[in-house]
Scaffold this active site. Structure first.
Site: not given
Ligand code: G6P
Length: 609
Positions: A2, A27, A75, A99-100, A482, A486, A489, A505, A604
């Site tokens: 949040c 967030r 969130w 938040n938490g 990665e 992407k 996501e 394998h 995020k």
């Molecule tokens: C979330 C975000 C990712 C990010 C990860 C770690 O899952 O959606 O994009 O890589 O957190 O976040 P940080 O701020 O520690 O890189």
């Protein structure tokens, strides 16, 4: 996770709160709400399910004005996205945002229910509102009641509180979740992230774990967990110059992909000499100890973890140091064997990821030589708690899917590898070649961005696809990981990455004409090996999309598409090959019609465990 915002001012604060929420929407975006102490009318609360725009629409119908207020974008953790679960939560004459996660919320809920409080939500947060009301009833002094409440909470929180009994005061506290105070003339603010407040101030105070504060228009009092008064410097926010809007771009993600040449140049600014790296950028203490480092442990989450995986190849090969990489959520709960003179590196865009922070705290008991945070946010908890720091200068990243933060992390890690190689007297030619390659990187990335239209054309391949495989070898294997992340996501296509040699394998069984297989094929020492792996795919009718170096000769044939990449020096190649994979997932998401910047279920900044 949040986001919270709060404000006390002589002017109407509702527009400031709403703008703050808009900026915090990365967030969490399943519901939003605001509570304002409306002059003479008590606390007015407005909440709405969905994005902040829904809250704005509700406020347009019934505007609220006031000089004190708190706001929240959610969130969901406890209780599904619904208006009744949206913050602020009320109890008697007070409102709170949180938040938490309050871990002992069940026990507190029972206690408060027995005391006669009625719950209207399934959230853990509502217990905090009632608990505070209960303590205030016992002793009508908000500071005392707030402290008694905080003493009973287990878990993580950033809290903002307003109360009709103290109409000129904003209270806040933090433990395990980020919170800053923003300062301006005759007004003060709180927020989960300074970004939320850049429209009103660039002056911030970063609260420490366990702190709580009382703010009025002309005063600011902060206390630590032992209720001792503490003072912190007011720091100017360094990213204030960055533009926070999308500008000409359709999405933040696309804007951030295109910002990479500048972000990389900023990250390297002042760190490169002609043929070596300037280790002073690490700070005097780290610089002195560089040659003592004999081992490296890297800990991170998500995309940042992938940056660590690439760095392992670099560090072991170029600096000659053993390196292991682990996700923070695993590392934090296990006993780690730490050889003498090991450096712990945490990597994080936000510097507030709960697991990464917990990993750093866990590591502090394990006998490391030191801890180094590679991070994009100078004032973050991770940066403040680590012994040493190396800042990426990507500027604020708003799109949930990380792009420029990742490539600047890789740049910082290659720079660090070169610094370690230097400290260990490794081949000077390799060091100067790295420096040259790093210096040329912004231009090279710019060149690859020009391939955008060609990559856009490839996106149609994925229109009706549910699955995809990504292949790479060596340091390009984590780049394939990665790329797959992407795609998952933002387009919701199930994508898996494999080290190309592992294909036979198991995953080869999945390959048929419905399975797009994306390969990362730079012209490196592993190219011949990769070619054999790709033939295995073609032979089974798989649809191959190869991001291939212009100097490499790969077979043509039915179902094979090549996208030609410029030749690049081997060290920086993982960074350069990241770009087309970002663009591919972006264009596939457009084809699929998903919410690129705010993909479903994700946030995020993951500030809860
Ligand atoms: C979330 C975000 C990712 C990010 C990860 C770690 O899952 O959606 O994009 O890589 O957190 O976040 P940080 O701020 O520690 O890189």
């Amino acid at each position: 996770m949040c986001g919270i915002v709060g404000a006390i001012s002589k002017r109407n604060i509702t527009p400031i709160l709403i703008e703050g929420l808009r900026r915090l929407e990365y967030r969490g975006y399943d519901s939003a709400g605001v509570a304002v102490l409306a002059s003479g009318n008590g606390i007015k609360r407005t909440r709405a399910v969905g994005k902040v725009i829904e809250l704005e629409n509700a406020l347009e119908k019934e505007p609220v004005h006031g000089h004190l207020g708190i706001a929240h974008t959610r969130w969901a953790t406890h209780g599904k996205p619904a208006e009744r679960n949206a913050h602020p939560h009320l109890s008697e004459r007070l409102a709170i945002v949180h938040n938490g996660i309050i871990e002992n919320h069940s026990a507190l809920r029972k206690k408060l229910t027995d005391l006669g409080y009625t719950f209207t939500s399934e959230t853990d947060t509502e217990v905090v509102a009632h608990l505070l009301a209960h303590h205030y009833k016992e002793k009508p002094n908000l500071l005392c009641a707030f402290r008694s409440t905080l003493r009973e909470l287990h878990g993580a929180y950033a809290l903002g509180v307003i109360h009709q009994g103290e109409p000129n005061t904003l209270y806040c506290a933090r433990m395990g979740s980020p919170l800053v105070i923003g300062e301006a003339s005759e007004e003060q603010f709180i927020a989960s992230d300074p970004l939320a407040l850049l429209q009103v101030t660039d002056q911030f105070i970063y609260l420490e774990e366990g702190d709580h504060a009382r703010l009025t228009v002309e005063s600011r009092e902060i206390w630590n967990q032992r209720n001792e008064s503490v003072e912190y410097p007011v720091l100017r926010y360094e990213h204030a110059a960055h533009s926070m809007d999308k500008g000409e771009y359709r999405h933040y993600m696309l804007k951030e992909i295109y910002e990479q040449p500048a972000a990389i140049a900023n990250t390297l600014d002042g760190t490169l000499a002609e043929d070596h790296v300037l280790t002073a950028a690490l700070g005097p203490e780290a610089e002195t100890h560089l040659a003592d480092i004999r081992n490296i442990h890297i800990v991170a989450c998500g995309t940042s973890y992938h940056a660590g995986l690439v760095a392992r190849y670099w560090i072991e090969e170029q600096a000659g140091l053993p390196c292991q990489v682990e996700v923070a959520s695993e590392y934090r709960y296990r006993t780690v064997a730490v050889p003498p003179n090991t450096l712990l590196i945490t990597i994080s865009q936000s510097g507030e990821t709960a697991d990464t922070l917990a990993a750093l705290r866990h590591a502090k008991q394990q006998g490391y030589l030191a801890s180094l945070a590679i991070c994009n946010v100078a004032g973050s908890s991770l940066v403040r708690e680590a012994d040493w720091r190396l800042l990426t200068k990507a500027g604020p990243e708003i799109g949930v899917a990380s792009t420029k933060a990742f490539t600047t992390q890789l740049v910082a890690l290659l720079w660090l590898t070169t610094a370690l190689a230097q400290a260990n007297h490794r081949a000077p030619e390799m060091i100067s070649a790295n420096v040259r390659a790093l210096r040329g990187l912004p231009r090279l990335v710019e060149k690859v961005l020009h391939l955008d239209q060609h990559i856009e054309a490839l996106a149609a391949t994925f229109t009706n696809k549910q699955h995809a495989l990504f292949l790479g070898r060596g340091p390009h294997y984590p780049i394939a990981m990665e790329g797959a992340l992407k795609l998952k996501e933002i387009s919701y296509i199930h994508a898996e990455a494999y080290a190309a040699g592992e294909l036979k394998h198991g995953p080869l069984a999945l390959v048929d004409e419905n399975m797009p297989v994306v390969s990362v094929a730079p012209s490196d020492s592993l190219l011949e090996k990769l070619k054999s792996n790709l033939q295995e795919v073609s032979a089974r009718g798989g649809q191959l999309i190869n991001f291939v170096c212009e100097r490499a000769e790969l077979d043509n044939g039915d179902g094979i598409t090549h996208l030609s990449m410029p030749w690049v020096y081997e060290s920086v190649s993982p960074i350069v090959y990241t770009i087309p994979l970002q663009l591919l997932s972006y264009h596939v998401a457009l084809v699929k019609g998903t919410d690129v910047d705010k993909p479903r279920n994700l946030a995020k900044s993951v500030t809860v465990e």
